[in-house]
Design a protein around this motif. Structure first.
Motif, short mmCIF file in Angstrom:
data_model
loop_
_atom_site.label_atom_id
_atom_site.label_comp_id
_atom_site.label_asym_id
_atom_site.label_seq_id
_atom_site.Cartn_x
_atom_site.Cartn_y
_atom_site.Cartn_z
N GLY B 75 92.98 144.47 54.15
CA GLY B 75 93.58 144.92 52.90
C GLY B 75 95.00 145.43 53.12
N PHE B 76 95.88 145.06 52.19
CA PHE B 76 97.28 145.50 52.25
C PHE B 76 97.66 146.08 50.89
CE2 PHE B 76 96.70 142.08 55.23
CZ PHE B 76 97.31 142.55 56.39
N PRO B 77 97.83 147.39 50.81
CA PRO B 77 98.16 148.00 49.52
C PRO B 77 99.68 148.04 49.26
CG PRO B 77 97.69 149.70 51.15
CD PRO B 77 97.60 148.39 51.87
N PHE B 78 100.03 147.83 48.00
CA PHE B 78 101.44 147.91 47.61
C PHE B 78 101.55 148.75 46.34
CE2 PHE B 78 101.07 144.10 50.09
CZ PHE B 78 102.19 144.12 50.89
N GLN B 79 102.29 149.82 46.43
CA GLN B 79 102.56 150.64 45.25
C GLN B 79 103.84 150.10 44.62
OE1 GLN B 79 100.54 153.29 44.25
NE2 GLN B 79 101.76 153.26 42.37
N LEU B 80 103.74 149.69 43.36
CA LEU B 80 104.92 149.10 42.70
C LEU B 80 105.75 150.21 42.06
CD1 LEU B 80 103.28 146.55 43.21
CD2 LEU B 80 103.86 145.79 40.91
N SER B 81 107.05 150.17 42.35
CA SER B 81 107.92 151.17 41.71
C SER B 81 108.24 150.75 40.28
CB SER B 81 109.20 151.34 42.52
OG SER B 81 109.80 150.08 42.72
N GLY B 82 108.30 149.46 40.05
CA GLY B 82 108.53 148.97 38.69
C GLY B 82 107.37 148.10 38.25
N LYS B 83 107.69 146.98 37.62
CA LYS B 83 106.61 146.10 37.16
C LYS B 83 106.74 144.72 37.78
CE LYS B 83 105.00 146.44 33.00
NZ LYS B 83 104.88 146.37 31.53
N SER B 84 107.28 144.68 38.99
CA SER B 84 107.42 143.36 39.62
C SER B 84 107.26 143.47 41.13
CB SER B 84 108.80 142.76 39.29
OG SER B 84 109.83 143.57 39.84
N ILE B 85 106.93 142.32 41.72
CA ILE B 85 106.80 142.19 43.17
C ILE B 85 107.10 140.73 43.49
CG2 ILE B 85 104.32 141.66 43.08
CD1 ILE B 85 104.03 143.33 45.68
N GLU B 86 107.54 140.47 44.70
CA GLU B 86 107.84 139.08 45.06
C GLU B 86 106.56 138.25 45.08
OE1 GLU B 86 111.28 138.55 48.15
OE2 GLU B 86 110.08 140.31 48.69
N SER B 87 106.67 137.03 44.57
CA SER B 87 105.53 136.11 44.63
C SER B 87 105.37 135.58 46.05
CB SER B 87 105.78 134.94 43.67
OG SER B 87 104.81 133.94 43.89
N ILE B 88 104.12 135.27 46.43
CA ILE B 88 103.91 134.61 47.72
C ILE B 88 103.33 133.20 47.50
CG2 ILE B 88 103.64 136.72 49.07
CD1 ILE B 88 100.57 136.25 48.94
#
Lengths: 360, 135
Positions: B75-88
């Motif tokens: 598992g890899f958690p990511f807390q988003l600062s906004g409403k976007s993240i890079e697609s993989i």
């Protein structure tokens, strides 16, 4: 010149709603676009409004075929949050229910596949066999669809007479060996309709992350019962059938062999069923704050539940369900590219899709 | 050598990993989702899913990415600062439907990809937070 044929959402082949736009040149399918969501019920959101007893009944209704698997996976995740460990007898009963459900699902699928091949007699034979599995499930649980067997920390009902169930398993296995498997594996009609049709290569299967019999028919030897055993699977001796051709016939073969392995596992579990309690104890449960995850090998492949809990709450903060069809369905696009239009219903059916699971 | 390059040897024993709730969580920080995806590809790990959480108050969103490595759940958690993240999606095509589902159901944007045609819904607007709509 290419043209588009819309198939669905009220599907002529599979009696569940989804839509496939097939881009064809003559009789050959060049590409396909999939649309889902026709069965979307917002179940993950609804789960956040149910307490820890009600949520089990809710998630049992995600799917009408593998209802037991959904509650098993959910309860296993919630057991990690409550620190409960089901007693050995409950773990064995969970294996028995899971394998009966696999039998029921695979025989149902075999019937539908036979119907799509034009084998109406075989369809009736498979459904007659399915009735026998349903009878066993009903004998254990009192229900034919939603069995209500799983609870946090164990199971709700016992298996009183394992010996009687062994007789039913013997009858079922004999019928499979005598009728279903020989016809599916040797008949020229089945071979011509299934061999080299809807191929999913090993590389594509890995790239798309497909699971269950779809993956194993493309040479990907993954099965959570072996790779990450749960319930009492670590104590069972069984094979994981793998085929390499990646076509409809390979998917059919994997499921046929899995039916035999399910009978094998059932025989072991019923014979070795240990005495003891059915659950870890009564009383109000205390959940720790955080997230727990559980995975189970459903008839169609890996199911994963992520359950999140907030301190002091009796309701989950989030329940996320990743069903096998959700990852297997995108592979249909690869399978139908280059196929004959007439083969597309059988190719779609060959992944044993469940749209109810997919949409949630 | 990065933390992720030594996953198989150190998964169960060393500091950047913590087993909790049935998952081997990466505690390395900060993580870049595309670097994680590249590392998982190199290890031949199988992508499973992304779980999206809308956090209470103004805490935004949290995404948990899961891969299977020989039966172990990573598992890899990511807390988003906004409403976007890079697609993989360009690195891992198995992510396609779950990125689309999260975009359509949580109104989060996976940067660098298209969503058409819509997966779950009809209409002109792809990203809608269905939980907000349901209130």
């Amino acid at each position: 010149m290419s043209y588009k044929i819309p198939m669905g959402p009220y599907h002529p082949a599979l009696e569940e709603p989804y839509k496939l736009d097939l881009i064809c040149e003559g009789e050959t399918v060049r590409d396909a676009k999939l649309h889902i969501g026709f069965n979307f019920r917002g179940i993950e959101h609804l789960a956040e409004t149910r307490n820890y007893i009600q949520v089990i009944a809710l998630m049992e209704r995600v799917c009408g075929i593998c209802s037991n698997i959904h509650t098993l996976t959910l309860c296993q995740a919630m057991e990690k949050l409550t620190g409960q460990t089901p007693p050995p007898r409950a773990q064995y009963i969970r294996v028995i229910m899971a394998e009966l459900e696999r039998l029921h699902s695979h025989v149902l699928w075999a019937g539908i596949a036979a119907k799509l091949m034009g084998f109406k007699t075989m369809f009736m034979t498979c459904f007659e066999l399915r009735e026998k599995v349903m009878d066993v499930l009903q004998a254990i649980s009192g229900n034919r669809v939603n069995y209500s067997m799983n609870r946090i920390g164990g199971v709700n009902r016992d298996i009183d007479d394992p010996a009687a169930l062994l007789i039913m398993i013997d009858v079922l296995e004999k019928e499979m060996v005598r009728k279903v498997i020989p016809i599916f594996t040797t008949s020229s009609t089945a071979r011509s309709r299934c061999a080299d049709i809807g191929v999913l290569t090993n590389a594509k299967a890995i790239s798309l992350g497909v699971v269950g019999p779809v993956a194993r028919a493309s040479g990907v030897a993954q099965d959570l019962r072996r790779a990450a055993p749960y319930a009492a699977y670590a104590e069972m001796d069984f094979q994981v059938p793998v085929e390499s051709a990646g076509d409809v016939r390979a998917r059919l073969m994997v499921r046929a062999l899995e039916i035999m392995e399910s009978c094998n596992i059932l025989r072991q579990a019923l014979t070795k069923l240990p005495p003891g309690e059915l659950n870890a104890g009564e009383g109000k449960l205390a959940f720790i704050t955080g997230t727990a995850t559980s995975r189970v090998e459903a008839p169609r492949g890996e199911v994963m539940y992520s359950v999140s809990w907030k301190e002091g709450s009796n309701k989950p903060a989030r329940v996320h369900v990743r069903t096998p069809t959700f990852v297997n369905m995108p592979a249909i696009r690869s399978m139908v590219q280059g196929a004959r239009l007439a083969d597309t219903p059988l190719i779609q059916a060959s992944i044993d899709p469940c749209y109810s699971c997919t949409d949630r | 050598m990065t933390v992720l390059e030594v996953v198989p040897e150190t998964l169960l024993t060393t500091e950047p990993w913590e087993e909790k709730g049935g998952v081997h969580w990466s505690t390395a920080s900060p993580l870049n989702v595309r670097e994680v995806a590249k590392s998982m590809n190199a290890l031949k790990a199988r992508f499973i899913t992304i779980t999206a959480y809308e956090m209470p108050g103004d805490e935004g969103f949290r995404l948990e990415y899961h891969w299977d490595l020989d039966g172990k759940l990573l598992g890899f958690p990511f807390q988003l600062s906004g409403k976007s993240i890079e697609s993989i999606y360009d690195l891992c095509e198995a992510v396609d439907w779950i990125e689309r589902e999260i975009h359509e159901g949580f109104d989060l944007d996976f940067l660098g990809r298209e969503y058409e045609p819509l997966l779950l819904r009809q209409g002109d607007t792809a990203g809608v937070n269905l939980r907000e709509e349901a209130k």
